[in-house]
Scaffold this motif. Structure first.
Motif, PDB file in Angstrom:
ATOM      1  N   ARG A  12     -48.447  -9.966 -13.506  1.00 30.62           N
ATOM      2  CA  ARG A  12     -49.488 -10.807 -12.946  1.00 30.62           C
ATOM      3  C   ARG A  12     -48.958 -11.709 -11.843  1.00 30.62           C
ATOM      4  NH1 ARG A  12     -53.986  -8.941 -12.887  1.00 30.62           N
ATOM      5  NH2 ARG A  12     -54.961 -10.980 -12.712  1.00 30.62           N
ATOM      6  N   ARG A  13     -47.670 -12.023 -11.883  1.00 27.80           N
ATOM      7  CA  ARG A  13     -47.062 -12.786 -10.801  1.00 27.80           C
ATOM      8  C   ARG A  13     -46.549 -11.830  -9.736  1.00 27.80           C
ATOM      9  NH1 ARG A  13     -43.302 -17.508 -13.560  1.00 27.80           N
ATOM     10  NH2 ARG A  13     -44.924 -18.480 -14.850  1.00 27.80           N
ATOM     11  N   ARG A  14     -46.673 -12.261  -8.515  1.00 29.43           N
ATOM     12  CA  ARG A  14     -46.176 -11.410  -7.433  1.00 29.43           C
ATOM     13  C   ARG A  14     -44.659 -11.311  -7.496  1.00 29.43           C
ATOM     14  NH1 ARG A  14     -49.983  -9.946  -3.725  1.00 29.43           N
ATOM     15  NH2 ARG A  14     -51.982 -11.042  -3.872  1.00 29.43           N
ATOM     16  N   PRO A  15     -44.105 -10.115  -7.266  1.00 29.62           N
ATOM     17  CA  PRO A  15     -42.655  -9.941  -7.367  1.00 29.62           C
ATOM     18  C   PRO A  15     -41.904 -10.769  -6.328  1.00 29.62           C
ATOM     19  CG  PRO A  15     -43.791  -7.818  -7.367  1.00 29.62           C
ATOM     20  CD  PRO A  15     -44.802  -8.847  -6.998  1.00 29.62           C
ATOM     21  N   PHE A  16     -40.731 -11.223  -6.711  1.00 24.58           N
ATOM     22  CA  PHE A  16     -39.814 -11.890  -5.789  1.00 24.58           C
ATOM     23  C   PHE A  16     -38.457 -11.233  -5.991  1.00 24.58           C
ATOM     24  CE2 PHE A  16     -36.596 -14.993  -4.613  1.00 24.58           C
ATOM     25  CZ  PHE A  16     -37.076 -15.504  -3.421  1.00 24.58           C
ATOM     26  N   ARG A  17     -38.001 -10.494  -4.991  1.00 24.72           N
ATOM     27  CA  ARG A  17     -36.736  -9.758  -5.078  1.00 24.72           C
ATOM     28  C   ARG A  17     -35.734 -10.355  -4.104  1.00 24.72           C
ATOM     29  NH1 ARG A  17     -36.553  -6.905  -9.564  1.00 24.72           N
ATOM     30  NH2 ARG A  17     -34.839  -5.730  -8.590  1.00 24.72           N
ATOM     31  N   SER A  18     -34.526 -10.577  -4.571  1.00 26.99           N
ATOM     32  CA  SER A  18     -33.488 -11.179  -3.740  1.00 26.99           C
ATOM     33  C   SER A  18     -32.179 -10.415  -3.928  1.00 26.99           C
ATOM     34  CB  SER A  18     -33.299 -12.654  -4.119  1.00 26.99           C
ATOM     35  OG  SER A  18     -32.301 -13.261  -3.335  1.00 26.99           O
ATOM     36  N   PRO A  19     -32.031  -9.239  -3.288  1.00 25.24           N
ATOM     37  CA  PRO A  19     -30.814  -8.441  -3.466  1.00 25.24           C
ATOM     38  C   PRO A  19     -29.608  -9.089  -2.794  1.00 25.24           C
ATOM     39  CG  PRO A  19     -32.198  -7.473  -1.769  1.00 25.24           C
ATOM     40  CD  PRO A  19     -32.993  -8.589  -2.377  1.00 25.24           C
ATOM     41  N   HIS A  20     -28.416  -8.796  -3.320  1.00 23.18           N
ATOM     42  CA  HIS A  20     -27.170  -9.310  -2.745  1.00 23.18           C
ATOM     43  C   HIS A  20     -26.872  -8.589  -1.432  1.00 23.18           C
ATOM     44  CE1 HIS A  20     -22.766 -10.175  -2.566  1.00 23.18           C
ATOM     45  NE2 HIS A  20     -23.171 -11.316  -3.094  1.00 23.18           N
ATOM     46  N   HIS A  21     -26.121  -9.254  -0.565  1.00 24.99           N
ATOM     47  CA  HIS A  21     -25.884  -8.671   0.763  1.00 24.99           C
ATOM     48  C   HIS A  21     -24.980  -7.442   0.728  1.00 24.99           C
ATOM     49  CE1 HIS A  21     -21.794 -10.320   1.058  1.00 24.99           C
ATOM     50  NE2 HIS A  21     -22.267 -11.447   0.555  1.00 24.99           N
ATOM     51  N   THR A  22     -24.373  -7.150  -0.425  1.00 30.97           N
ATOM     52  CA  THR A  22     -23.542  -5.938  -0.536  1.00 30.97           C
ATOM     53  C   THR A  22     -24.364  -4.693  -0.885  1.00 30.97           C
ATOM     54  OG1 THR A  22     -23.088  -6.486  -2.852  1.00 30.97           O
ATOM     55  CG2 THR A  22     -21.496  -7.257  -1.205  1.00 30.97           C
ATOM     56  N   ILE A  23     -25.670  -4.814  -0.972  1.00 30.02           N
ATOM     57  CA  ILE A  23     -26.509  -3.687  -1.368  1.00 30.02           C
ATOM     58  C   ILE A  23     -26.390  -2.548  -0.355  1.00 30.02           C
ATOM     59  CG2 ILE A  23     -28.565  -4.496  -0.146  1.00 30.02           C
ATOM     60  CD1 ILE A  23     -30.216  -3.547  -2.558  1.00 30.02           C
ATOM     61  N   SER A  24     -26.519  -1.323  -0.850  1.00 30.48           N
ATOM     62  CA  SER A  24     -26.477  -0.147   0.028  1.00 30.48           C
ATOM     63  C   SER A  24     -27.871   0.144   0.562  1.00 30.48           C
ATOM     64  CB  SER A  24     -25.966   1.069  -0.750  1.00 30.48           C
ATOM     65  OG  SER A  24     -26.885   1.430  -1.767  1.00 30.48           O
ATOM     66  N   ASP A  25     -27.935   1.062   1.542  1.00 29.44           N
ATOM     67  CA  ASP A  25     -29.245   1.417   2.075  1.00 29.44           C
ATOM     68  C   ASP A  25     -30.095   2.123   1.017  1.00 29.44           C
ATOM     69  OD1 ASP A  25     -27.627   3.633   2.018  1.00 29.44           O
ATOM     70  OD2 ASP A  25     -28.141   4.351   4.010  1.00 29.44           O
ATOM     71  N   ALA A  26     -29.453   2.907   0.125  1.00 29.85           N
ATOM     72  CA  ALA A  26     -30.203   3.561  -0.950  1.00 29.85           C
ATOM     73  C   ALA A  26     -30.727   2.533  -1.950  1.00 29.85           C
ATOM     74  CB  ALA A  26     -29.333   4.590  -1.663  1.00 29.85           C
ATOM     75  N   GLY A  27     -29.938   1.488  -2.212  1.00 28.92           N
ATOM     76  CA  GLY A  27     -30.401   0.449  -3.122  1.00 28.92           C
ATOM     77  C   GLY A  27     -31.551  -0.343  -2.545  1.00 28.92           C
ATOM     78  N   LEU A  28     -31.544  -0.548  -1.238  1.00 28.19           N
ATOM     79  CA  LEU A  28     -32.607  -1.317  -0.601  1.00 28.19           C
ATOM     80  C   LEU A  28     -33.855  -0.476  -0.388  1.00 28.19           C
ATOM     81  CD1 LEU A  28     -33.221  -4.114   0.646  1.00 28.19           C
ATOM     82  CD2 LEU A  28     -32.466  -3.179   2.843  1.00 28.19           C
ATOM     83  N   LEU A  29     -33.675   0.726   0.128  1.00 24.83           N
ATOM     84  CA  LEU A  29     -34.810   1.572   0.491  1.00 24.83           C
ATOM     85  C   LEU A  29     -35.273   2.444  -0.670  1.00 24.83           C
ATOM     86  CD1 LEU A  29     -36.343   1.971   3.194  1.00 24.83           C
ATOM     87  CD2 LEU A  29     -35.004   4.045   3.515  1.00 24.83           C
ATOM     88  N   GLY A  30     -34.328   2.810  -1.552  1.00 24.74           N
ATOM     89  CA  GLY A  30     -34.614   3.764  -2.614  1.00 24.74           C
ATOM     90  C   GLY A  30     -33.916   5.073  -2.314  1.00 24.74           C
ATOM     91  N   GLY A  31     -33.703   5.874  -3.336  1.00 26.37           N
ATOM     92  CA  GLY A  31     -33.049   7.161  -3.119  1.00 26.37           C
ATOM     93  C   GLY A  31     -32.369   7.651  -4.371  1.00 26.37           C
ATOM     94  N   GLY A  32     -31.317   8.431  -4.184  1.00 29.19           N
ATOM     95  CA  GLY A  32     -30.636   9.076  -5.296  1.00 29.19           C
ATOM     96  C   GLY A  32     -30.990  10.545  -5.348  1.00 29.19           C
ATOM     97  N   THR A  33     -30.287  11.273  -6.209  1.00 28.65           N
ATOM     98  CA  THR A  33     -30.569  12.701  -6.369  1.00 28.65           C
ATOM     99  C   THR A  33     -32.020  12.922  -6.774  1.00 28.65           C
ATOM    100  OG1 THR A  33     -28.274  13.029  -7.072  1.00 28.65           O
ATOM    101  CG2 THR A  33     -29.845  14.803  -7.522  1.00 28.65           C
ATOM    102  N   HIS A  34     -32.469  12.117  -7.743  1.00 30.40           N
ATOM    103  CA  HIS A  34     -33.883  12.085  -8.109  1.00 30.40           C
ATOM    104  C   HIS A  34     -34.417  10.749  -7.584  1.00 30.40           C
ATOM    105  CE1 HIS A  34     -32.837  15.469 -10.565  1.00 30.40           C
ATOM    106  NE2 HIS A  34     -32.091  14.743 -11.367  1.00 30.40           N
ATOM    107  N   PRO A  35     -35.119  10.742  -6.446  1.00 31.71           N
ATOM    108  CA  PRO A  35     -35.463   9.489  -5.770  1.00 31.71           C
ATOM    109  C   PRO A  35     -36.113   8.454  -6.682  1.00 31.71           C
ATOM    110  CG  PRO A  35     -36.046  11.360  -4.398  1.00 31.71           C
ATOM    111  CD  PRO A  35     -35.640  11.924  -5.726  1.00 31.71           C
ATOM    112  N   ALA A  36     -35.550   7.261  -6.639  1.00 32.54           N
ATOM    113  CA  ALA A  36     -36.059   6.133  -7.406  1.00 32.54           C
ATOM    114  C   ALA A  36     -36.410   5.015  -6.436  1.00 32.54           C
ATOM    115  CB  ALA A  36     -35.007   5.667  -8.412  1.00 32.54           C
ATOM    116  N   PRO A  37     -37.347   4.136  -6.793  1.00 32.56           N
ATOM    117  CA  PRO A  37     -37.724   3.051  -5.883  1.00 32.56           C
ATOM    118  C   PRO A  37     -36.595   2.058  -5.677  1.00 32.56           C
ATOM    119  CG  PRO A  37     -38.792   2.778  -8.018  1.00 32.56           C
ATOM    120  CD  PRO A  37     -38.135   4.129  -8.025  1.00 32.56           C
ATOM    121  N   GLY A  38     -36.468   1.553  -4.442  1.00 32.48           N
ATOM    122  CA  GLY A  38     -35.477   0.541  -4.121  1.00 32.48           C
ATOM    123  C   GLY A  38     -36.096  -0.844  -4.092  1.00 32.48           C
TER     124      GLY A  38
END
Length: 511
Positions: free
Chosen positions: A267-293
């Protein structure tokens, strides 16, 4: 004998139907074969299923067992097929009445003991089951509250394989899980309030404008000036999510496995704050079986990138598509998946590596070359997609020690909600557009018509500051939001002037 059961597998943010066929034949050879493009977790299910059957008091099949997951040309992933496969084996052996199986959609992971464990994506599976006309859903008890949010679908929670088999056989009754009352409670209570921010009136104003129109925001200032404090209080002034928005956000978090057990519906709007070491797959999403980033986990909420230049440039560049299109498309050899990613980007940065360039009270230790290299980490095309750039100077001791709080989040939210309602009425005939920031060019021309004085001011700014065509449209969008906050239909020079001010910092700092 042959048994047919119904389940589902996740594809992007939706569930697609999977029919499970189990055929058993007696003979001296004990063999289990799974066909239908199973992944490793699905192939390993045979060992979990056979152990669970034995521990639950059932005799495993002595002979050949063939398990087909249809359609055969689609990859099947994850352990959620354990429970339907086990029940299918029992039905094919004749140990289980198969009459109720046609009305059920079944999913669940099995422990070796026969316990039914939680799975990911219960909400998409429930929505998919309802769309396909299933009357009921049988799934792990830990996922029942999440699935029960879906109306017109009976959700039956089970904790063990024996309980599931006895329920299907009619030996026991299981009370269907009702929609938990807390699921639809308004998420208006926040621990952090905008009123706690002392001073920073210009930054508070920029935050209000950004939220009112759904615009992206870049906050620049030395360390300790409240950049992060401001960002973390933005959800407290955002409008409440509609039910459709809540379902969309919950589906994504359910698939990613980040949905809290205590919150079957976000019910609350999401607030995401990833660390600056995140990869492009972690930020955008991806993997062998694509998962949301992270950009998809922030859907309908806020993505906060603290210390923006510290992120790898290649990682930041992948933000262009979600910022422009509101969705992310991930292509793999087996499939192409699209995840929604409409969020407000809030970023913060120091003016230089040491953080004190331009600070009147502390000397900057950086050389011009270091400052230039630091700022060059941000590309022009990325900055063009950030509508508001605002400076956050150091706060004086007098302001910090003041006993008077700033304007509260509830007061600011009322103005934000009023501005958003004006935008909803304006875009009623264009359903995909919900706020000013999402206006395509055709709507900008129709809805953002400055008067003669405002148009002349904008032309002057374009010539003197060498702004891009994208910046031109974004200035008009921000000016439209400023006018909406004032309840004004016409774009006046003061609206354009304030919107231009929010674009001037990139020229001042040489960004």
């Amino acid at each position: 004998m042959l048994a047919n059961l119904h389940s589902g597998t996740l594809y992007g943010v939706d569930a697609v139907p999977v029919e499970i066929e189990v055929n058993t034949a007696y003979g001296e050879e004990v063999r289990v074969v799974i066909v239908g493009l199973p992944d490793t977790a699905v192939r390993e299910s045979t060992d979990r299923v056979w152990s669970a059957l034995i521990e639950s008091g059932f005799m495993p099949h002595r002979g050949r067992t063939i398990i087909n997951l249809a359609p055969a040309d689609m990859k099947k992933e994850g352990p959620a097929f354990d429970l339907p496969i086990a029940l299918g084996v029992l039905a094919a052996k004749g140990d289980l009445a198969a009459g109720r199986l046609d009305t059920l959609c079944i999913a669940g992971e099995l422990a070796l003991s026969g316990e039914v464990r939680a799975i990911r994506g219960a909400l998409p599976l429930a929505l998919g089951a309802r769309e396909r006309g299933h009357r009921a859903l049988l799934l792990p008890a830990d996922n029942a509250d999440e699935a029960a949010v879906v109306e017109d679908l009976e959700v039956y929670p089970v904790r063990t394989l024996r309980e599931a088999a006895d329920f299907i056989d009619g030996r026991i009754a299981i009370e269907r899980r009702r929609v938990p009352e807390r699921a639809f409670e308004e998420g208006t209570a926040y621990d952090e309030d905008l009123g706690e921010v002392r001073g920073q009136e210009s930054a508070r104003r920029a935050v209000e404008v950004a939220v009112a129109g759904g615009h992206n925001l870049l906050v620049i200032g030395p360390p300790g000036t409240g950049k992060t404090m401001l960002a973390r209080r933005i959800p407290s002034i955002l409008p409440e999510m509609t039910l459709d928005e809540a379902l969309e956000a919950t589906k994504i978090h359910s698939i990613a496995g980040t949905l809290p057990r205590s919150s079957p519906l976000l019910r609350r709007r999401p607030f995401r704050s990833p660390h600056h070491t995140i990869s492009d797959a972690g930020l955008l999403g991806g993997g062998t079986h694509p998962a949301p980033g992270e950009v998809s986990l922030a859907h309908h909420g806020v993505l906060f990138l603290d210390e923006l230049p510290e992120f790898q440039r290649a990682v930041l560049e992948v933000l262009r598509q979600p910022l422009e299109d509101g969705e992310v498309t991930i292509a793999r050899a087996a499939a192409t998946v699209t995840f929604p990613s409409r969020f407000i980007l809030v970023a913060s940065m120091n003016p230089c590596p040491c953080g004190y360039y331009g600070d009147p009270r502390r000397a900057c230790r950086c050389t011009p070359r270091q400052i230039r290299r630091y700022r060059d980490r941000l590309s022009g095309p990325l900055l063009d997609r950030i509508d508001l750039h605002v400076e956050v100077p150091a706060v004086s001791a007098r302001e910090l020690q003041s006993s008077q709080n700033g304007e509260s989040s509830s007061a600011v939210r009322r103005r934000v909600v009023a501005a958003r309602q004006r935008q909803q009425r304006r875009f009623a005939a264009s359903p995909p557009v919900r706020c000013n920031a999402a206006m395509p060019a055709r709507l900008v021309r129709r809805s953002c018509r400055p008067d003669d004085g405002a148009a002349a001011l904008l032309r002057m700014a374009m010539d003197e500051q060498h702004l891009s065509a994208r910046a031109h449209d974004r200035i008009l969008k921000v000016a439209r939001t400023i006018a909406d906050l004032e309840g004004c239909e016409d774009l006046k020079p003061e609206h354009i002037s304030e919107a231009i001010q929010y674009r001037s910092l990139d020229r001042q700092y040489g960004l």
